[in-house]
Motif scaffolding. Structure first.
Motif, short mmCIF file in Angstrom:
data_model
loop_
_atom_site.label_atom_id
_atom_site.label_comp_id
_atom_site.label_asym_id
_atom_site.label_seq_id
_atom_site.Cartn_x
_atom_site.Cartn_y
_atom_site.Cartn_z
N ASN A 117 0.87 -1.24 0.14
CA ASN A 117 0.06 0.01 0.03
C ASN A 117 0.99 1.24 0.16
O ASN A 117 1.89 1.37 0.68
CB ASN A 117 -0.93 0.09 1.25
CG ASN A 117 -1.81 -1.09 1.33
OD1 ASN A 117 -2.30 -1.40 0.56
ND2 ASN A 117 -1.87 -1.99 2.54
N LEU A 118 0.44 2.32 -0.88
CA LEU A 118 1.10 3.59 -0.89
C LEU A 118 0.44 4.71 -0.43
O LEU A 118 -1.05 4.76 -1.15
CB LEU A 118 1.68 3.69 -2.04
CG LEU A 118 2.37 5.08 -2.48
CD1 LEU A 118 3.54 5.51 -1.63
CD2 LEU A 118 2.80 5.29 -3.84
N PHE A 119 0.76 5.62 0.35
CA PHE A 119 -0.04 6.86 0.73
C PHE A 119 0.89 7.82 0.44
O PHE A 119 1.97 7.90 0.73
CB PHE A 119 -0.18 6.63 2.21
CG PHE A 119 -1.09 7.80 2.46
CD1 PHE A 119 -2.48 7.55 2.47
CD2 PHE A 119 -0.63 9.07 3.08
CE1 PHE A 119 -3.52 8.70 2.88
CE2 PHE A 119 -1.49 10.09 3.39
CZ PHE A 119 -2.75 9.90 3.27
N ILE A 120 0.24 8.73 -0.38
CA ILE A 120 0.86 10.11 -1.14
C ILE A 120 0.08 11.30 -0.38
O ILE A 120 -1.11 11.51 -0.55
CB ILE A 120 0.65 10.13 -2.54
CG1 ILE A 120 1.22 8.61 -3.40
CG2 ILE A 120 1.90 11.25 -3.26
CD1 ILE A 120 0.80 8.38 -4.81
N SER A 121 0.95 12.15 -0.18
CA SER A 121 0.62 13.43 0.41
C SER A 121 1.42 14.68 -0.02
O SER A 121 2.74 14.40 -0.52
CB SER A 121 0.34 13.39 1.84
OG SER A 121 1.61 13.27 2.61
N GLY A 122 1.34 15.92 0.37
CA GLY A 122 1.99 17.05 -0.03
C GLY A 122 1.50 17.65 -1.35
O GLY A 122 0.72 16.94 -2.14
N GLY A 123 1.87 18.86 -1.63
CA GLY A 123 1.43 19.44 -2.93
C GLY A 123 1.66 18.64 -4.32
O GLY A 123 0.83 18.82 -5.02
N CYS A 124 2.70 18.08 -4.03
CA CYS A 124 3.02 17.40 -5.33
C CYS A 124 2.12 16.08 -5.47
O CYS A 124 2.00 15.54 -6.74
CB CYS A 124 4.49 16.73 -5.22
SG CYS A 124 5.84 18.10 -5.48
N ALA A 125 1.29 15.70 -4.52
CA ALA A 125 0.38 14.66 -4.71
C ALA A 125 -0.61 14.98 -5.48
O ALA A 125 -1.36 14.30 -5.98
CB ALA A 125 -0.18 14.30 -3.42
N LEU A 126 -0.91 16.16 -5.68
CA LEU A 126 -1.95 16.78 -6.73
C LEU A 126 -1.51 16.53 -8.23
O LEU A 126 -2.28 17.01 -9.00
CB LEU A 126 -2.16 18.34 -6.20
CG LEU A 126 -3.11 18.45 -5.03
CD1 LEU A 126 -2.87 20.08 -4.89
CD2 LEU A 126 -4.58 18.09 -5.19
N ASN A 127 -0.37 16.20 -8.51
CA ASN A 127 -0.12 15.98 -9.75
C ASN A 127 -0.72 14.49 -10.21
O ASN A 127 -0.12 13.54 -10.17
CB ASN A 127 1.67 15.74 -10.06
CG ASN A 127 1.98 15.75 -11.40
OD1 ASN A 127 1.35 15.20 -12.31
ND2 ASN A 127 2.89 16.68 -11.93
N VAL A 128 -1.86 14.67 -10.60
CA VAL A 128 -2.78 13.26 -10.88
C VAL A 128 -2.23 12.42 -11.94
O VAL A 128 -2.49 11.40 -12.04
CB VAL A 128 -4.29 13.93 -10.98
CG1 VAL A 128 -4.64 14.61 -9.86
CG2 VAL A 128 -4.34 14.39 -12.36
#
Length: 432
Positions: free
Chosen positions: A163-174
């Motif tokens: 499982n991978l959880f992504i956060s931070g502003g760069c996570a908005l790079n869909v």
């Protein structure tokens, strides 16, 4: 928010307080940080620098460069990897801050090195050309390669974690999130509805609860629901109509409201949809949305020219009944917050051309009955009438923040070319 026992977490943004990238692994409630990359090395600043170079507003227009990228070819990828962003086998990266000076870019100043490599910076009112498209494509490709380099290293270190959880502003790079999905590095990927700075408010609240020993009082079910804004009563909607000297529209029972809305959408009309609590985060998720029939390709041009008044290259997203997601898209997991791009199945492309980007992908929004029963019901009825369980969904705004309250909704609607406003159980037709 997932109840995973084991996961790898990637947090990456522009700067943070000291580090721009942190990777940690959580196994059986024990968190271990396995990589930290200090600012000024930053994938966020790398991406923002070129956002400004391409004439978009930094810290705001990154999504525009991401939307432009599929129109070009990554012809500058090798140059960027050789001169600007160096990647290492251990997942690290190093940004050439001498040539790629983020703070100078904020003032519109770019080094001779950069201009010798990529030409003159684009002015905001300058017509976009093929070179701009190719540079956007190249920056996006390098960003994705750097992201995969980080995650390949992390996965190699902990191959058993699925499982991978992504956060931070760069996570908005869909688009980059979609590349991770396509590589099948992880079985499941989760990106919260507001992974950028706005999401810190949720973290601050949870942290406070824990410090006050009130952790058991946290309603984790509500955190999974992005519709955290205020709801408005019918009386409040009626009062706004009165203040604007507008005759109070007819009130419809829910089934009739859904039926009329679907029939209007079938006739290629555009609907402003205002229901329930507003969405938390930057995406319109079916409570403050402009909706349209995705079955006609020209619907994008109609919305862009007459309503949204935005760049030609920016795509619109599909809202899809969750149980049909894997039938239309190469996705086999939840995507409730419109934060993952996926390939559209080849055999479905002719059905929904209005929500497919130039590269054959869509920013998928899967809608489930539990979190948004009314929007789910609308999609279900549209599916019954058309055989397509999808609506084109874009944010309810015109060169302004997304509408929040009934006054915003009515005013924006009246200043638009939208055909219908469906607000609570009232339907207002645009007489323009």
């Amino acid at each position: 928010i997932k109840n995973w026992q084991n996961y790898i977490s990637l947090s990456f943004d522009g700067g943070g307080e000291e580090y721009s990238t942190i990777i940690s692994v959580n196994q059986n409630k024990k968190i271990e940080i396995i990589k930290k990359i200090k600012w000024p090395n930053s994938l966020g600043h790398f991406y923002s620098f070129f956002t400004g170079f391409l004439g978009f507003k930094m810290l705001e227009g990154e999504y525009k460069m991401m939307g432009l990228a599929p129109l070009g070819k990554p012809v500058y990828k090798d140059i960027i990897l050789n001169k600007i962003l160096t990647l290492y086998q251990n997942g690290d990266y190093k940004l050439n801050t001498k040539s790629c000076d983020y703070h100078s870019a904020l003032r519109g100043i770019y080094s001779k090195d950069i201009q010798n490599l990529f030409g003159s910076p684009r002015k905001s009112d300058e017509i976009i050309n093929s070179n701009h498209e190719d540079l956007a494509s190249s920056v996006q490709a390098v960003f994705e390669e750097a992201l995969l380099n980080l995650l390949f290293w992390a996965k190699k270190s902990y191959p058993e974690v699925e499982n991978l959880f992504i956060s931070g502003g760069c996570a908005l790079n869909v688009s980059a999130n979609g590349v991770i999905l396509k590589k099948s590095l992880f079985k499941n990927i989760s990106v919260p509805p507001a992974p950028h700075d706005a999401g810190c408010s949720i973290g601050a609240a949870i942290s406070s609860f824990k410090k006050l020993n009130l952790e058991n009082n946290i309603d984790h079910k509500s955190i999974k629901n992005p519709y955290l804004g205020r709801k408005y009563k019918d009386e409040e909607v009626i009062n706004e109509f009165k203040k604007l000297n507008i005759q109070i529209p007819k009130y419809y029972e829910e089934n009739e409201l859904i039926n009329i809305t679907c029939d209007s959408l079938k006739k290629q009309k555009i609907v402003a949809w205002f229901q329930g609590g507003s969405e938390f985060g930057p995406r319109a998720l079916g409570n403050r949305s402009f909706l349209a029939d995705p079955r006609k390709a020209n619907i994008r041009e109609i919305i862009n020219s007459k309503i949204k008044k935005r760049e030609y290259f920016r795509p619109f997203a599909p809202s899809c009944l969750s149980e049909y997601g894997k039938d239309f898209f190469d996705i086999n997991q939840d995507s409730p917050y419109m934060n993952i791009v996926a390939e559209v199945k080849h055999e479905k492309k002719e059905l929904i051309p209005g929500v497919i980007h130039e590269d054959g992908t869509s920013r998928v929004h899967l809608v489930n009955k539990e979190h948004n029963p009314l929007y789910y019901k609308l999609l279900t009825e549209f599916n019954k009438k058309t055989g397509v369980p999808i609506l084109l969904n874009t944010s309810f705004n015109i060169q302004e923040p997304i509408v929040y309250n009934p006054k915003d909704a009515i005013s924006t609607f009246l200043n638009s070319g939208v055909d219908l406003l469906v607000i609570n159980n009232f339907i207002l037709e645009n007489k323009k």
